[in-house]
Scaffold this motif. Sequence first.
Motif, short mmCIF file in Angstrom:
data_model
loop_
_atom_site.label_atom_id
_atom_site.label_comp_id
_atom_site.label_asym_id
_atom_site.label_seq_id
_atom_site.Cartn_x
_atom_site.Cartn_y
_atom_site.Cartn_z
N THR A 111 69.33 67.84 2.55
CA THR A 111 69.33 68.43 1.20
C THR A 111 70.64 68.11 0.50
O THR A 111 71.68 67.93 1.15
CB THR A 111 69.14 69.96 1.26
N PHE A 112 70.58 68.07 -0.85
CA PHE A 112 71.73 67.60 -1.62
C PHE A 112 71.82 68.35 -2.95
O PHE A 112 70.84 68.92 -3.43
CB PHE A 112 71.60 66.09 -1.90
N LYS A 113 73.02 68.30 -3.52
CA LYS A 113 73.24 68.77 -4.87
C LYS A 113 73.44 67.56 -5.77
O LYS A 113 74.20 66.65 -5.44
CB LYS A 113 74.46 69.69 -4.93
N VAL A 114 72.75 67.58 -6.90
CA VAL A 114 72.77 66.42 -7.80
C VAL A 114 73.18 66.87 -9.19
O VAL A 114 72.71 67.90 -9.68
CB VAL A 114 71.37 65.75 -7.86
N THR A 115 74.07 66.10 -9.80
CA THR A 115 74.49 66.34 -11.18
C THR A 115 74.14 65.13 -12.02
O THR A 115 74.51 64.00 -11.67
CB THR A 115 76.00 66.61 -11.27
N THR A 116 73.42 65.32 -13.12
CA THR A 116 73.08 64.22 -14.01
C THR A 116 74.13 64.07 -15.10
O THR A 116 74.97 64.95 -15.31
CB THR A 116 71.71 64.45 -14.67
N ALA A 117 74.09 62.93 -15.78
CA ALA A 117 75.08 62.66 -16.83
C ALA A 117 74.91 63.60 -18.01
O ALA A 117 75.87 63.88 -18.73
CB ALA A 117 74.97 61.21 -17.29
N SER A 118 73.71 64.12 -18.23
CA SER A 118 73.44 64.94 -19.41
C SER A 118 73.42 66.43 -19.11
O SER A 118 73.21 67.23 -20.00
CB SER A 118 72.10 64.52 -20.02
N ASP A 119 73.64 66.80 -17.83
CA ASP A 119 73.54 68.21 -17.46
C ASP A 119 74.62 68.53 -16.45
O ASP A 119 74.64 67.98 -15.35
CB ASP A 119 72.16 68.50 -16.88
N GLU A 120 75.55 69.44 -16.80
CA GLU A 120 76.63 69.80 -15.90
C GLU A 120 76.16 70.71 -14.77
O GLU A 120 76.85 70.90 -13.78
CB GLU A 120 77.76 70.48 -16.68
N GLY A 121 74.99 71.31 -14.93
CA GLY A 121 74.47 72.18 -13.88
C GLY A 121 74.02 71.38 -12.67
O GLY A 121 73.60 70.23 -12.78
N GLU A 122 74.10 71.99 -11.49
CA GLU A 122 73.71 71.32 -10.26
C GLU A 122 72.21 71.47 -10.03
O GLU A 122 71.64 72.55 -10.16
CB GLU A 122 74.48 71.88 -9.07
N LEU A 123 71.57 70.36 -9.67
CA LEU A 123 70.17 70.35 -9.27
C LEU A 123 70.11 70.18 -7.76
O LEU A 123 71.06 69.69 -7.14
CB LEU A 123 69.44 69.20 -9.97
N THR A 124 69.00 70.55 -7.16
CA THR A 124 68.84 70.36 -5.73
C THR A 124 67.86 69.23 -5.47
O THR A 124 66.95 68.97 -6.25
CB THR A 124 68.34 71.64 -5.05
N ALA A 125 68.07 68.54 -4.35
CA ALA A 125 67.21 67.42 -3.99
C ALA A 125 67.05 67.39 -2.48
O ALA A 125 67.87 67.93 -1.74
CB ALA A 125 67.80 66.11 -4.49
N SER A 126 65.97 66.74 -2.04
CA SER A 126 65.67 66.62 -0.61
C SER A 126 65.50 65.16 -0.24
O SER A 126 65.08 64.33 -1.07
CB SER A 126 64.41 67.40 -0.26
N LEU A 127 65.81 64.85 1.00
CA LEU A 127 65.68 63.48 1.49
C LEU A 127 64.21 63.09 1.61
O LEU A 127 63.39 63.85 2.15
CB LEU A 127 66.36 63.34 2.85
N VAL A 128 63.86 61.92 1.11
CA VAL A 128 62.54 61.35 1.34
C VAL A 128 62.58 60.48 2.60
O VAL A 128 61.82 60.67 3.54
CB VAL A 128 62.07 60.51 0.13
N TYR A 129 63.53 59.54 2.63
CA TYR A 129 63.69 58.67 3.80
C TYR A 129 64.98 57.88 3.66
O TYR A 129 65.34 57.46 2.56
CB TYR A 129 62.50 57.71 3.92
N ALA A 130 65.66 57.68 4.78
CA ALA A 130 66.86 56.85 4.80
C ALA A 130 66.60 55.64 5.69
O ALA A 130 65.98 55.76 6.76
CB ALA A 130 68.06 57.64 5.32
N TYR A 131 67.07 54.49 5.24
CA TYR A 131 66.88 53.23 5.98
C TYR A 131 68.25 52.60 6.22
O TYR A 131 68.70 51.74 5.46
CB TYR A 131 65.97 52.30 5.18
N PRO A 132 68.96 53.03 7.27
CA PRO A 132 70.33 52.55 7.50
C PRO A 132 70.43 51.05 7.68
O PRO A 132 71.48 50.46 7.38
CB PRO A 132 70.74 53.29 8.80
N GLU A 133 69.36 50.40 8.18
CA GLU A 133 69.41 48.96 8.43
C GLU A 133 69.70 48.16 7.16
O GLU A 133 70.23 47.05 7.22
CB GLU A 133 68.10 48.48 9.05
N GLN A 134 69.36 48.71 5.99
CA GLN A 134 69.66 48.06 4.72
C GLN A 134 70.57 48.94 3.88
O GLN A 134 70.85 48.62 2.73
CB GLN A 134 68.35 47.76 3.97
N ASP A 135 71.05 50.04 4.46
CA ASP A 135 71.91 51.01 3.78
C ASP A 135 71.32 51.49 2.46
O ASP A 135 71.99 51.54 1.43
CB ASP A 135 73.32 50.45 3.56
N LEU A 136 70.04 51.85 2.51
CA LEU A 136 69.37 52.40 1.33
C LEU A 136 68.65 53.70 1.71
O LEU A 136 68.27 53.91 2.86
CB LEU A 136 68.36 51.40 0.76
#
Length: 366
Positions: A111-136
């Motif tokens: 889980t993560f906190k995300v801030t957009t350029a147009s909104d100073e408030g923090e949003l929450t986000a969840s991981l879909v999938y990580a692929y370390p072999e390509q660092d994406l």
Amino acid sequence: MDASRALARARVRPLRLRVSLALLAGAAVLVSGCSADGAASGSGRKEGSTTTQAAVPAAADDLQDDYLKVIKNVLPSVVQIQASGALGSGVVYDDSGRIVTNAHVVGDEKTFKVTTASDEGELTASLVYAYPEQDLAVIKLDKPPRGLKAAVFGDSSKVQVGHIVLAMGSPLGLSSSVTQGIVSATGRTVSESGSGGGTGATIANMVQTSAAINPGNSGGALVNLDGQVIGIPTLAATDPDLGNSAAPGIGFAIPASMVKTVADQIIKDGRVTDSGRAALGITGRTVVDASSQPAGVAVAQVKSGGAADKAGIEPGDVIVGLDDTAVTSITSLSEALAPEKPGDKAKVTFTRGGNRRTVEVTLGEI
């Protein structure tokens, strides 16, 4: 060894930022915050002056307008991502709130906190999938805000050396920052450190840029003047002579076409189903010679039915070459394999019982 593989020996580091560094960002800006306004030309022109003289500031105005247009259109799609102990950047991939970033930015977090350029408030986000072999990696906003705008990803094959680019992200925790430079090279193969937050991935076809990218830029956007994301800034070269501090003007971005390939598979299938990355199908370790210098890759395990197994490579063999490239370490083997594709044929040179052998291998897939 060609220039791109030689460059891969340069030390690089991921651009993930420890949260504590953000406290220093304000001081850094104060030191370097001075800029000179463009001086206006004289209000009148002398008799006989040519239109060419007036074209110079006009061209500068046109370029500045291009910058402003690109920033206005793309910066709202670049976000800041905060994991439990680090900061990075991300790019809005679609209108559903999916965001593409680097795997080393998300680390082992879910889980993560995300801030957009147009909104100073923090949003929450969840991981879909990580692929370390390509660092994406792909994360998804739990509640995407209205007006969230997806970035447009370009065609990596059209990127040329000399193209003007803008790097957008959160260097040193300074969200929505923009720097400019050019594409310095394409087709670079670079290995990422496995320590300090890196995944240890070897990534082919990276875009090298002179645009300033720093810790916190990881996962952000490298953008052309058409407003297209052409890469995801991921690595910065370091200079051992300067205490491994960042080498100015040498940064690397994962090409947009690879980003789209990986992200689309993650969104469709929840994982990467077709990596497009070649593999020998072995587990190995670097061995050293009598001078304690890397001298090859000792095969520890061979995947049953894999490429190496079918070619007759066995545990205990020491791989010392792939085609015309010398193999001295696990990293150099990864770099030699990076430009190859599954199904390609390669000549693998190895030693067994003091004897040197070469076999042709049909490469498998990671």
